[in-house]
Design a protein around this motif. Structure first.
Motif, PDB file in Angstrom:
ATOM      1  N   GLY A  22      63.042  19.794  81.180  1.00 46.42           N
ATOM      2  CA  GLY A  22      62.861  21.304  80.979  1.00 46.42           C
ATOM      3  C   GLY A  22      63.163  21.794  79.574  1.00 46.42           C
ATOM      4  N   ASP A  25      60.223  22.173  77.356  1.00 46.72           N
ATOM      5  CA  ASP A  25      59.415  23.299  77.816  1.00 46.72           C
ATOM      6  C   ASP A  25      60.166  24.728  77.410  1.00 46.72           C
ATOM      7  N   ARG A 286      63.204  14.475  87.978  1.00 46.37           N
ATOM      8  CA  ARG A 286      63.919  13.233  87.545  1.00 46.37           C
ATOM      9  C   ARG A 286      64.602  12.733  88.994  1.00 46.37           C
ATOM     10  N   LYS A 291      69.284  16.553  91.633  1.00 45.24           N
ATOM     11  CA  LYS A 291      67.916  16.935  92.061  1.00 45.24           C
ATOM     12  C   LYS A 291      67.913  16.791  93.657  1.00 45.24           C
ATOM     13  N   GLY A 339      56.735   7.629  87.615  1.00 41.38           N
ATOM     14  CA  GLY A 339      56.427   7.696  86.342  1.00 41.38           C
ATOM     15  C   GLY A 339      56.565   9.359  85.910  1.00 41.38           C
ATOM     16  N   TYR A 349      51.047  21.116  90.834  1.00 44.09           N
ATOM     17  CA  TYR A 349      51.405  22.477  91.240  1.00 44.09           C
ATOM     18  C   TYR A 349      50.449  23.426  91.471  1.00 44.09           C
ATOM     19  N   LEU A 366      62.795  24.759  86.227  1.00 46.92           N
ATOM     20  CA  LEU A 366      61.517  25.515  86.019  1.00 46.92           C
ATOM     21  C   LEU A 366      60.207  25.197  86.965  1.00 46.92           C
TER      22      LEU A 366
HETATM   23  P1  ADP Z   1      65.269  19.120  84.168  1.00 41.85           P
HETATM   24  O1  ADP Z   1      66.685  19.200  84.859  1.00 41.85           O
HETATM   25  O2  ADP Z   1      64.621  17.572  84.277  1.00 41.85           O
HETATM   26  O3  ADP Z   1      65.113  19.649  82.880  1.00 41.85           O
HETATM   27  P2  ADP Z   1      63.676  21.462  84.851  1.00 41.85           P
HETATM   28  O4  ADP Z   1      63.334  21.942  86.152  1.00 41.85           O
HETATM   29  O5  ADP Z   1      64.335  22.337  83.903  1.00 41.85           O
HETATM   30  O6  ADP Z   1      64.356  20.325  85.097  1.00 41.85           O
HETATM   31  O7  ADP Z   1      62.199  21.117  84.126  1.00 41.85           O
HETATM   32  C1  ADP Z   1      61.462  19.812  84.504  1.00 41.85           C
HETATM   33  C2  ADP Z   1      60.188  20.107  83.734  1.00 41.85           C
HETATM   34  O8  ADP Z   1      59.578  18.594  83.708  1.00 41.85           O
HETATM   35  C3  ADP Z   1      59.088  20.611  84.311  1.00 41.85           C
HETATM   36  O9  ADP Z   1      58.235  21.130  83.765  1.00 41.85           O
HETATM   37  C4  ADP Z   1      58.560  19.633  85.535  1.00 41.85           C
HETATM   38  O10 ADP Z   1      56.932  19.668  85.938  1.00 41.85           O
HETATM   39  C5  ADP Z   1      58.510  18.628  84.692  1.00 41.85           C
HETATM   40  N1  ADP Z   1      58.699  17.130  85.063  1.00 41.85           N
HETATM   41  C6  ADP Z   1      59.612  16.687  85.568  1.00 41.85           C
HETATM   42  N2  ADP Z   1      59.439  15.035  85.913  1.00 41.85           N
HETATM   43  C7  ADP Z   1      58.063  14.987  85.641  1.00 41.85           C
HETATM   44  C8  ADP Z   1      57.191  14.125  85.981  1.00 41.85           C
HETATM   45  N3  ADP Z   1      57.738  12.762  86.435  1.00 41.85           N
HETATM   46  N4  ADP Z   1      55.978  14.066  85.483  1.00 41.85           N
HETATM   47  C9  ADP Z   1      55.569  15.153  84.808  1.00 41.85           C
HETATM   48  N5  ADP Z   1      56.365  16.371  84.742  1.00 41.85           N
HETATM   49  C10 ADP Z   1      57.621  16.262  85.060  1.00 41.85           C
END
Ligand code: ADP
Length: 466
Positions: A22, A25, A286, A291, A339, A349, A366
């Motif tokens: 996140g 992002d 993750r 999580k 992956g 989504y 997010l």
């Molecule tokens: P984090 O604690 O991992 O930062 P967040 O919810 O803040 O969690 O953000 C996670 C971001 O990473 C989101 O945009 C989510 O869609 C993306 N994401 C997490 N794992 C994957 C994956 N395996 N493949 C694609 N996008 C992922």
């Protein structure tokens, strides 16, 4: 001094250049929302994996040698302009020439203190060479900047330190102090010592002029023993500086032309699922304790016996890979992908009816925002930013700027299972389902409200005379 703040936004990962979670992002979306009201440059490491050609990243011929703890590091500054934002990249061999950002598999690189130490020193050099009033630091990887500014008495540049996840603190052996060129006098409980080790996170908290975290509720939670990760006392001491500002998403990025029905049909076909009429549940993230993976794994066999499809995407700890694989082998309605795949996640989504997010703790999260923006309903544990952004469907008349989901309070697998059964009930009542999906789609999850709060914070620095 002009009234428009000039900000250097420093982050160890920024989408679309490089992303593990996140933070990338946020480092993409927030500066874009700030740009009308402040001058902002974003700085990150030029990791080997970043595609220099694709993003037209070029050297700015501003190489210099940094002496950190008696070792000289050659550092080069690169730059590019991408979608309206000026990016700066710091290249130093030990920081950038690695296969991953922070470590291999389950262990962090042993020289991360020096890697992100040099990143921080280079940021300070950039601050000194530029016209910045404010540096916005994100997580432990940039936290030392706050210390260096104060210890070097560069007092005209103010720092904001944002905690995206208190669980990752950047804790290193005491011996790194010397390699980092940090005075022994900083190694105290009031500064960066944490149980006889060096804590980068503490540097951000102790020396940052302001501390923010990514939701209001998490800002309160981290002051408690349960969520404070050993720093609750320290944070309480500094709580006058602490504010919670909830994350947003770049809604434009998730805009899709297709209807959910169409997207779902295509997705189901691509993974070989039958039953467009059945509800689809997804989990993306993750594979870590945080999580809620244990909960998901405990109840997954039972969930799979319900009339639904389940898709799980992510990577992380081996024990979770193994357990998920074993369960999914038993059920034809579970699709598992190990992956990291950005475009697959966007497709999911867009296609899904429900998102599973049983996190034990969640600073902001997010996924739930993206899912709601795509007209899906999240099923969440009532914690951290999930509390601030998702309202339980039973309280639909008390929305308060939140979206709607199914919220369970006590964190156990029975509650997750029960929530999924409720979800199926809602799904079968088409009128309710459509109403909730529409409310979520119409909800404002953009950065604009939060960006205003950051601007107000920046302005408190440049309006006060120092
Ligand atoms: P984090 O604690 O991992 O930062 P967040 O919810 O803040 O969690 O953000 C996670 C971001 O990473 C989101 O945009 C989510 O869609 C993306 N994401 C997490 N794992 C994957 C994956 N395996 N493949 C694609 N996008 C992922």
């Amino acid at each position: 001094m002009s009234n428009k703040p000039s900000v250097l936004f420093a982050s160890s990962e920024v989408y679309p250049f490089v992303k593990t979670g996140g933070l990338a992002d946020v480092s993409y979306g927030l500066p874009r929302a700030l740009i009308d009201n402040c001058d902002v440059h974003v700085v990150l490491p030029l990791y080997r994996s970043i595609d220099r050609e694709k993003f037209a990243i070029v050297s700015l011929n501003q190489g210099y040698i940094i002496n950190m703890g008696g070792t000289e590091y050659f550092t080069d500054i690169y730059g590019c302009y991408y979608e309206g934002i000026e990016y700066r990249f710091i290249y130093t061999k030990i920081l950038c020439e690695r296969d991953s950002l922070y470590g291999d598999n389950e262990s962090a690189y042993v020289d991360n203190a020096e890697r992100f130490g040099i990143f921080s020193y280079a940021i300070v050099e950039m601050l000194l060479a530029g016209n910045y009033n404010i540096v916005h630091l994100n997580d432990w990887q940039t936290a030392l900047v706050a210390l260096l500014l104060k210890e070097k008495e560069i007092l005209n540049i103010k720092s904001i330190f944002t905690i995206h996840n208190l669980a990752y603190q950047g804790i290193f052996d005491k011996s790194s102090l010397e390699n980092l060129g940090i005075e022994e006098s900083c190694f105290t409980m009031q500064k960066i010592e944490f149980y006889n080790q060096v804590s980068f996170m503490k540097a951000g908290i102790a020396y940052g002029d302001k501390i923010t975290t990514v939701s209001n509720n998490y800002a309160k939670e981290i002051l408690t023993k349960e969520f404070g990760c050993g720093l609750d006392g320290f944070l309480n001491y500094h709580k006058e500086k602490l504010v919670g500002i909830v994350n947003g998403i770049d809604e434009q990025h998730y805009k899709r032309e297709r209807s959910k029905k169409k997207a779902k049909k295509t997705y189901l076909k691509s993974v070989g699922f039958k039953g467009v009429k059945k509800p689809l549940f997804i989990f993306i993230g993750r594979f870590t304790w945080q999580k809620g993976l244990d909960l998901l794994i405990e109840s997954l066999d039972d969930i799979a016996l319900l009339d639904c499809n389940i898709a799980i995407v992510g990577e992380g700890e081996e024990k979770y890979h193994k357990a998920l694989k074993e369960i999914s082998d038993r059920h034809r309605n579970i699709n598992l992908y190990f992956g990291y795949d950005e475009s697959l996640s966007l497709h999911m989504y867009e296609a899904t009816d429900f998102l599973l997010m049983p996190s034990i703790f969640e600073p902001c999260g997010l996924n739930q925002l993206i899912a709601m923006n795509c007209g899906a309903i999240p099923i969440v544990h009532d914690t951290g930013g999930l509390h601030d952004t998702v309202c339980d469907y039973k309280d639909i008349n008390n929305l308060k700027k939140r979206g709607i989901g199914i919220v369970f309070r006590e964190q156990n697998s029975m509650n997750l299972y029960k929530s999924i059964k409720e979800a199926i009930m809602i799904y079968n009542n088409k009128i309710d389902y459509k109403k909730i999906a529409k409310l979520n789609r119409d909800c404002d999850f953009s950065w604009s409200r939060s960006a205003k709060r950051y601007i107000e914070l920046y302005k408190t620095f440049i309006d006060t005379k120092h």
